[in-house]
Scaffold this motif. Sequence first.
Motif, mmCIF file in Angstrom:
data_model
loop_
_atom_site.group_PDB
_atom_site.id
_atom_site.type_symbol
_atom_site.label_atom_id
_atom_site.label_comp_id
_atom_site.label_asym_id
_atom_site.label_seq_id
_atom_site.Cartn_x
_atom_site.Cartn_y
_atom_site.Cartn_z
ATOM 1 N N GLY A 254 35.527 53.324 48.794
ATOM 2 C CA GLY A 254 34.482 53.810 49.681
ATOM 3 C C GLY A 254 33.227 54.231 48.931
ATOM 4 O O GLY A 254 32.201 54.490 49.521
ATOM 5 N N ASN A 255 33.323 54.279 47.612
ATOM 6 C CA ASN A 255 32.213 54.755 46.805
ATOM 7 C C ASN A 255 31.548 53.572 46.097
ATOM 8 O O ASN A 255 32.175 52.892 45.288
ATOM 9 N N VAL A 256 30.268 53.313 46.420
ATOM 10 C CA VAL A 256 29.579 52.122 45.906
ATOM 11 C C VAL A 256 29.472 52.150 44.386
ATOM 12 O O VAL A 256 29.796 51.179 43.691
ATOM 13 N N ARG A 257 29.068 53.296 43.850
ATOM 14 C CA ARG A 257 28.958 53.379 42.389
ATOM 15 C C ARG A 257 30.320 53.294 41.736
ATOM 16 O O ARG A 257 30.484 52.738 40.649
ATOM 17 N N GLY A 258 31.324 53.851 42.426
ATOM 18 C CA GLY A 258 32.688 53.784 41.896
ATOM 19 C C GLY A 258 33.155 52.355 41.747
ATOM 20 O O GLY A 258 33.816 52.004 40.769
ATOM 21 N N ALA A 259 32.791 51.506 42.716
ATOM 22 C CA ALA A 259 33.209 50.108 42.650
ATOM 23 C C ALA A 259 32.610 49.430 41.422
ATOM 24 O O ALA A 259 33.281 48.661 40.728
ATOM 25 N N MET A 260 31.341 49.730 41.155
ATOM 26 C CA MET A 260 30.701 49.133 39.979
ATOM 27 C C MET A 260 31.408 49.600 38.707
ATOM 28 O O MET A 260 31.759 48.802 37.836
ATOM 29 N N LEU A 261 31.611 50.913 38.632
ATOM 30 C CA LEU A 261 32.290 51.472 37.464
ATOM 31 C C LEU A 261 33.678 50.870 37.314
ATOM 32 O O LEU A 261 34.072 50.430 36.225
ATOM 33 N N GLY A 262 34.424 50.824 38.427
ATOM 34 C CA GLY A 262 35.789 50.300 38.389
ATOM 35 C C GLY A 262 35.811 48.849 37.948
ATOM 36 O O GLY A 262 36.645 48.457 37.133
ATOM 37 N N GLY A 263 34.868 48.050 38.456
ATOM 38 C CA GLY A 263 34.820 46.638 38.088
ATOM 39 C C GLY A 263 34.638 46.469 36.595
ATOM 40 O O GLY A 263 35.363 45.703 35.937
ATOM 41 N N VAL A 264 33.683 47.203 36.042
ATOM 42 C CA VAL A 264 33.415 47.079 34.609
ATOM 43 C C VAL A 264 34.620 47.560 33.795
ATOM 44 O O VAL A 264 35.026 46.922 32.813
ATOM 45 N N LEU A 265 35.232 48.660 34.250
ATOM 46 C CA LEU A 265 36.410 49.186 33.543
ATOM 47 C C LEU A 265 37.531 48.147 33.502
ATOM 48 O O LEU A 265 38.152 47.909 32.456
ATOM 49 N N ILE A 266 37.785 47.543 34.661
ATOM 50 C CA ILE A 266 38.857 46.555 34.739
ATOM 51 C C ILE A 266 38.550 45.360 33.831
ATOM 52 O O ILE A 266 39.420 44.860 33.119
ATOM 53 N N GLY A 267 37.275 44.928 33.875
ATOM 54 C CA GLY A 267 36.884 43.798 33.030
ATOM 55 C C GLY A 267 37.105 44.112 31.561
ATOM 56 O O GLY A 267 37.690 43.310 30.818
ATOM 57 N N LEU A 268 36.686 45.297 31.145
ATOM 58 C CA LEU A 268 36.850 45.691 29.742
ATOM 59 C C LEU A 268 38.329 45.776 29.376
ATOM 60 O O LEU A 268 38.775 45.267 28.350
ATOM 61 N N MET A 269 39.071 46.422 30.255
ATOM 62 C CA MET A 269 40.500 46.611 30.012
ATOM 63 C C MET A 269 41.191 45.259 29.834
ATOM 64 O O MET A 269 41.989 45.063 28.918
ATOM 65 N N GLU A 270 40.849 44.334 30.706
ATOM 66 C CA GLU A 270 41.483 43.025 30.663
ATOM 67 C C GLU A 270 41.141 42.306 29.362
ATOM 68 O O GLU A 270 42.017 41.757 28.690
ATOM 69 N N MET A 271 39.875 42.328 29.011
ATOM 70 C CA MET A 271 39.447 41.593 27.821
ATOM 71 C C MET A 271 39.989 42.226 26.544
ATOM 72 O O MET A 271 40.413 41.530 25.635
ATOM 73 N N PHE A 272 39.982 43.561 26.514
ATOM 74 C CA PHE A 272 40.522 44.211 25.320
ATOM 75 C C PHE A 272 42.020 43.990 25.221
ATOM 76 O O PHE A 272 42.552 43.731 24.146
ATOM 77 N N GLY A 273 42.682 44.067 26.362
ATOM 78 C CA GLY A 273 44.119 43.809 26.362
ATOM 79 C C GLY A 273 44.414 42.397 25.897
ATOM 80 O O GLY A 273 45.296 42.157 25.067
ATOM 81 N N ALA A 274 43.622 41.447 26.402
ATOM 82 C CA ALA A 274 43.852 40.050 26.050
ATOM 83 C C ALA A 274 43.570 39.818 24.570
ATOM 84 O O ALA A 274 44.267 39.060 23.903
ATOM 85 N N ALA A 275 42.529 40.472 24.048
ATOM 86 C CA ALA A 275 42.148 40.226 22.660
ATOM 87 C C ALA A 275 43.073 40.933 21.683
ATOM 88 O O ALA A 275 43.390 40.399 20.621
ATOM 89 N N TYR A 276 43.518 42.127 22.037
ATOM 90 C CA TYR A 276 44.245 42.929 21.045
ATOM 91 C C TYR A 276 45.743 43.009 21.301
ATOM 92 O O TYR A 276 46.497 43.306 20.400
ATOM 93 N N LEU A 277 46.174 42.788 22.554
ATOM 94 C CA LEU A 277 47.621 42.868 22.798
ATOM 95 C C LEU A 277 48.171 41.464 23.019
ATOM 96 O O LEU A 277 48.563 40.797 22.073
ATOM 97 N N SER A 278 48.174 41.024 24.253
ATOM 98 C CA SER A 278 48.652 39.671 24.496
ATOM 99 C C SER A 278 47.838 39.059 25.625
ATOM 100 O O SER A 278 47.647 39.685 26.659
ATOM 101 N N PRO A 279 47.337 37.846 25.424
ATOM 102 C CA PRO A 279 46.485 37.240 26.450
ATOM 103 C C PRO A 279 47.243 36.884 27.725
ATOM 104 O O PRO A 279 46.636 36.674 28.765
#
Lengths: 310, 275, 367
Positions: A254-279
């Motif tokens: 329900g929070n517009v800024r939260g969605a932006m923040l959440g999107g970027v967080l998820i993107g970072l998390m995914e890429m870091f996980g893929a690069a450093y743990l397992s793709p």
Amino acid sequence: MTKLLQTLFDGLAVGSLYALIALGYTMVYGILQFINFAHSDVFMTGAWVAYVVAATAGWAALGGDAPPLYAGLFTLFASMLFCAILGFGIERLAYRPLRKAPRLNVLITAIGISLFLENIGQRPELFGTQPQKMPQLLPDTTLFTIADVNFRVVDLTVIAVALVLMAVLQWLVFHTRLGRAMRAVSHNFSVASLMGINVDAVISFTFVVGSAMAAAAGFLYVMKYPGALKQPADSTWILLGLKCFVAAVIGGIGNVRGAMLGGVLIGLMEMFGAAYLSPHMRDIYVFSLLIIVLLVRPAGLLGRATVEKV
Amino acid sequence: MTAPILDVRAISIAFGGLKAVTDFSLSLPAGALQGLIGPNGAGKTTVFNLLTGVYRPQTGEIHLDGRRVDGLKPNRIAAAGLARTFQNIRLFGDLTVLDNVRVACHVRAETGLAAAIFRTRAHYGEEAAIRERALSLLEIFGLSHRAGEYARNLPYGDQRRLEIARALATGPKVLLLDEPAAGMNPQEKRALADLIALVRRQFGLTVLLIEHDMGLVMNICEAITVIDHGVTIARGTPAEVQADPAVIEAYLGAPDEPPPASAPAPAPDSAKADP
Amino acid sequence: MLGARAAALRPGYGFVLSRAVGPFGAFLALAFVMQLVVVPWAGPFYEKLLMDIGINCLLAVSLNLVNGFTGQFSIGHAGFMAVGGYVAGAVTYYGSFVLWGSPAVHGGFLGGGDLLFLAGCLVGGLFSAGAGYLVGLPSLRLRGDYLAIVTLGFGEILRVLLQQTNDVIFVPAQIEAATPWQMATALGGALGFSGIPFYTTVFWVFVMLGLLLIVAFRLKESSEGRAFLSIRENEIAAEAMGIDTTRYKVRAFVLAAFFAGIAGALFAHETGTTLNPRELGFQKSFDIVIMVVLGGMGSISGALVAAVLLTVLPEFLREFADWRLVIYALSLIIMMRFRPQGLFGIREIWELWRKPPGASPAGRGAS
């Protein structure tokens, strides 16, 4: 160090894509309190319309290194326009008659719309059952390199377009009359209508904006991953949509800024996980994060806990 | 004097900046019948929500029959012996009248899932006892003939009575009634007052009720607590409370002083709805 | 306070024994008749159809425990099917190697192989129930529709994990050398778990379905089950009446997962099916949801009717196979608009024809 920066950059590019989609989920949830399951399919439709437009126009076949700039812009706007109309139609025909129905019925309808778009999209008359390759509309080159990190044109375009759209949305929601009406409706539906706000128009507008954003994300997605244009009923699309919903939940639904923040967080998390743990386990990082957030802070990072009236 | 069965010590809650209830205290002796009144939006229902665990008090303590219950989940508080009805009726609409009451008996059941699935002898015994108990409660409330109907199809007055019957089925020590007479006609209200007196005697209950009908409250309650804006403004017998200037002011807006010409005294109805 | 009366009202042992055990016997007899009389008469096409029907009934009725009884909304039922199917498949496939040196069907009807299969089904169901507990506990504490998202996400995580598993080991010498962990992670990956012996018969399908129906109806007619229903009706009131709503939601969810696991085990050992991660994805989950919604959430018999309809119709309307899901989708949308309660609402079919004259006597009913 290079790997770190490269991952950071990739994460931002993917994350801004996710943020665009998450916005649609969060705006609808904010106003109507239901998960718009069909949103991921609007995103899918956006990607496919972009493909159809680009393939039909045949810019890629013009020869030369790259098709003209207007090709990309035209495709983007065509896709956004198509999905805006689609979103408007979905709300008008399917959700509006259920305005007073229990939320579960609306949720089931949303699932129905989602299934419908996927399977009608698979018809040979429409997109068909085969994955396609998106024609190239941007030069596949590296614009510049800093500290061995490659800044590809595509990724920069994704970030730039996403940023522009989010800035426009931010302005819309927080600095216009219509935006104020949207926030009022999301705050209290019935009071807003008593105050003379045309609730139906606001809701239609929300769907139009959310769907256009999703279409833009669809376009950017196939620009970034030309080979990932899977057939409409492929689970890739729902999965992507699901991740973006998770982003919205993590940011505070329900929070517009939260969605932006959440999107970027998820993107970072995914890429870091893929690069450093397992793709192979990217999806698992995202959903583990969801579980943790639900356990620790169910209202999300920027959301406020609501008290149910008894 | 014996120890109070419900002992509420200075509980408060605020929603954001709004202080809904501030330092509310109450001591109910066993067997008492007391009232909680106040203008609309005074925080009465919020007090009930605090007592029953829907909200967690931010300060203070609640003791039920010597046991501290604040901070427990609502189902634990119900199990401890505090039952309630709801201002906006919350029956199980698509269950039968009998089943509404039987659900509430479940909190006193001892056999579990396995017994229900494998149908042990204890299970049959318990089902029969639950049924007997539920039917006898329906009998008291004059609802026996409607036992097989779906709760949503009952007339309004019957729904209110079913709410009380259901609350009683949990086997409470203290019963909280939230506007039990709302929407009833004078005859029904009188019958309800008799009914409350009857069940109180029969089950040895302690009752706290919120009610808007002053006639009813003044008639049957032994003591009354008045709150306004979440703050306790008066406490005493009906006669004392009726004569209390603070109460009159809360309800009527200071009639003794000449009201300012431009701003007429606010009617109680114009206040905000209960949070 | 119920205690003394409950003790006094206990019926005689004869009554309890006949009532408690009777239905099990009845369903067992039905399963035997189906297997030994109906199947030889009907032929292999209808045998397969009967198994498909039974498995879908298991799935629909079990999901109904969550979506219909407690009013929550799970849309990841196929995920639990996958857990049960893979675990049971691993038990019978590798178990057969260890016991008999080959994964082929061992022994006749109710022979040694069938017993191993039964054990596999139960272990699969238990693993699935465990998964249900892990998924349900964090998400069922919250009000609202997060459960839908979490269950959908669970299915996806499972698919990713299953796709990472190694190829199935089929060389006896390698199996002898393999550790249990190596076996448990050799489930065929993205290609699917091939080689699972075909133990599923109409008999086993109907035994399991009978079990589930007994459980479901007995729940609906008991104090425990009424606690489930009260959550659907009004969660806040249920809590105020002393029902631990989270606990009962989790119970319903775990029970449903258990039977979905068993359905998965039956599916894994059925002729003509491949157990692969894609088969048990979103689409399958949605199929089950549609059955429950069509039948009427809360109606056991409605779920049965819908499951039978939606299994049989596609078989006979093969020329419309391409349109099947489009039609399903449209029917969901149209139904929510015009008949949101489904075919039978929350009532059982036989309750539709009588106006409730009074409460049904305690303990009486289908079970």
